[in-house]
Design an enzyme around this catalytic site. Structure first.
Site, PDB file in Angstrom:
ATOM      1  N   ARG A 101      72.768  75.160  -6.277  1.00 15.10           N
ATOM      2  CA  ARG A 101      72.680  75.387  -4.836  1.00 15.10           C
ATOM      3  C   ARG A 101      72.511  76.879  -4.574  1.00 15.10           C
ATOM      4  O   ARG A 101      73.314  77.696  -5.027  1.00 15.10           O
ATOM      5  CB  ARG A 101      73.929  74.864  -4.133  1.00 15.10           C
ATOM      6  CG  ARG A 101      73.912  75.065  -2.623  1.00 15.10           C
ATOM      7  CD  ARG A 101      75.024  74.297  -1.952  1.00 15.10           C
ATOM      8  NE  ARG A 101      76.347  74.692  -2.414  1.00 15.10           N
ATOM      9  CZ  ARG A 101      77.466  74.072  -2.073  1.00 15.10           C
ATOM     10  NH1 ARG A 101      77.424  73.001  -1.299  1.00 15.10           N
ATOM     11  NH2 ARG A 101      78.636  74.493  -2.507  1.00 15.10           N
ATOM     12  N   SER A 130      74.582  64.400   1.874  1.00 18.91           N
ATOM     13  CA  SER A 130      75.881  64.810   2.397  1.00 18.91           C
ATOM     14  C   SER A 130      76.232  63.951   3.604  1.00 18.91           C
ATOM     15  O   SER A 130      75.424  63.811   4.529  1.00 18.91           O
ATOM     16  CB  SER A 130      75.848  66.283   2.826  1.00 18.91           C
ATOM     17  OG  SER A 130      75.706  67.126   1.720  1.00 18.91           O
ATOM     18  N   LYS A 155      81.742  74.962   3.218  1.00 16.27           N
ATOM     19  CA  LYS A 155      81.234  74.231   4.382  1.00 16.27           C
ATOM     20  C   LYS A 155      81.912  74.759   5.644  1.00 16.27           C
ATOM     21  O   LYS A 155      82.729  74.070   6.268  1.00 16.27           O
ATOM     22  CB  LYS A 155      81.518  72.731   4.215  1.00 16.27           C
ATOM     23  CG  LYS A 155      80.700  72.057   3.137  1.00 16.27           C
ATOM     24  CD  LYS A 155      79.261  71.848   3.566  1.00 16.27           C
ATOM     25  CE  LYS A 155      78.487  71.021   2.552  1.00 16.27           C
ATOM     26  NZ  LYS A 155      77.083  70.819   2.962  1.00 16.27           N
TER      27      LYS A 155
END
Length: 218
Positions: free
Chosen positions: A47, A116, A145
């Protein structure tokens, strides 16, 4: 058909999933990934929001090589073109990423696509769209997040009761709370900071994997 070949087509046997922090801010990333794989990690997700495309492809190819040598899956976050360029095993999509149907057209049905999700309706929608797995979280608040509130452990039981595809518990999972995740019904976990901030990632991954494999799943 070898076990490794089967694993590259199927997410159902993944128990321990490592998700990288931003590579540019993570010294010794490749070394830590090697150690996590040695400790039993089943899948690694790359990521990055900051690396240039060429650097991301080059890094992805290195990680994929290490994953496949260990019999693990290599997943790319958000970027279907990077997944194609690295011949990744799959792609993980967030809410603001390319719709799953378009990603599936690009990657085909032999690649894994995860999504997600932060609620049961979202998970059911992703399952209906054809996702191969979904995330369940963030269970606890996490800087990974920042825009999402913690959903709490109770969501794990809802997913377990209603979702037919694999789901991955994510969000602040660490060595202090992994037992709570297992008790709530989670059998696959994704870990970011606890792994990549650790001075002993191989040992920690092995401890997580032992707990996940020792659990009797009903």
């Amino acid at each position: 058909m070898t076990d490794n070949f089967y694993r590259k087509l199927n997410f159902s046997d993944v128990r321990l999933y490592a998700v990288t922090p931003e590579p540019a801010h993570t010294p010794n990333l490749l070394e830590k990934i090697e150690k996590l794989l040695a400790g039993g990690v089943d899948a690694v997700q790359l990521r990055s929001r900051q690396l240039a495309d060429r650097a991301l492809v080059a890094l992805g190819k290195e990680i994929k090589q290490k994953c496949h040598k260990a019999g693990a899956l290599f997943i790319v976050n958000n970027r279907p073109e990077i997944a194609l360029a690295t011949d990744a095993d799959g792609l993980h999509l967030g809410h603001e990423d390319l719709p799953l149907e378009f990603a599936r057209e690009m990657l085909g049905h032999r690649k894994i696509i995860g999504m997600s999700t932060h609620s049961l309706p979202e998970a059911l929608s992703a399952q209906k769209q054809g996702a191969d797995y979904v995330s369940c979280g963030p269970i606890w608040s996490t800087p990974t997040k920042p825009g999402y509130n913690a959903v709490g452990l109770n969501l794990i039981g809802l997913y377990k009761a209603a979702i037919r595809i694999p789901f991955v518990v994510i969000g602040g999972v660490n060595e202090k709370n992994i037992d709570q995740v297992l008790a709530a019904g989670g059998k696959t976990v994704a870990v970011v900071r606890a792994f990549f901030d650790s001075d002993h990632p191989e040992k920690l991954a092995r401890e997580f994997k032992d707990k996940l494999e020792d659990k009797v799943w009903l």
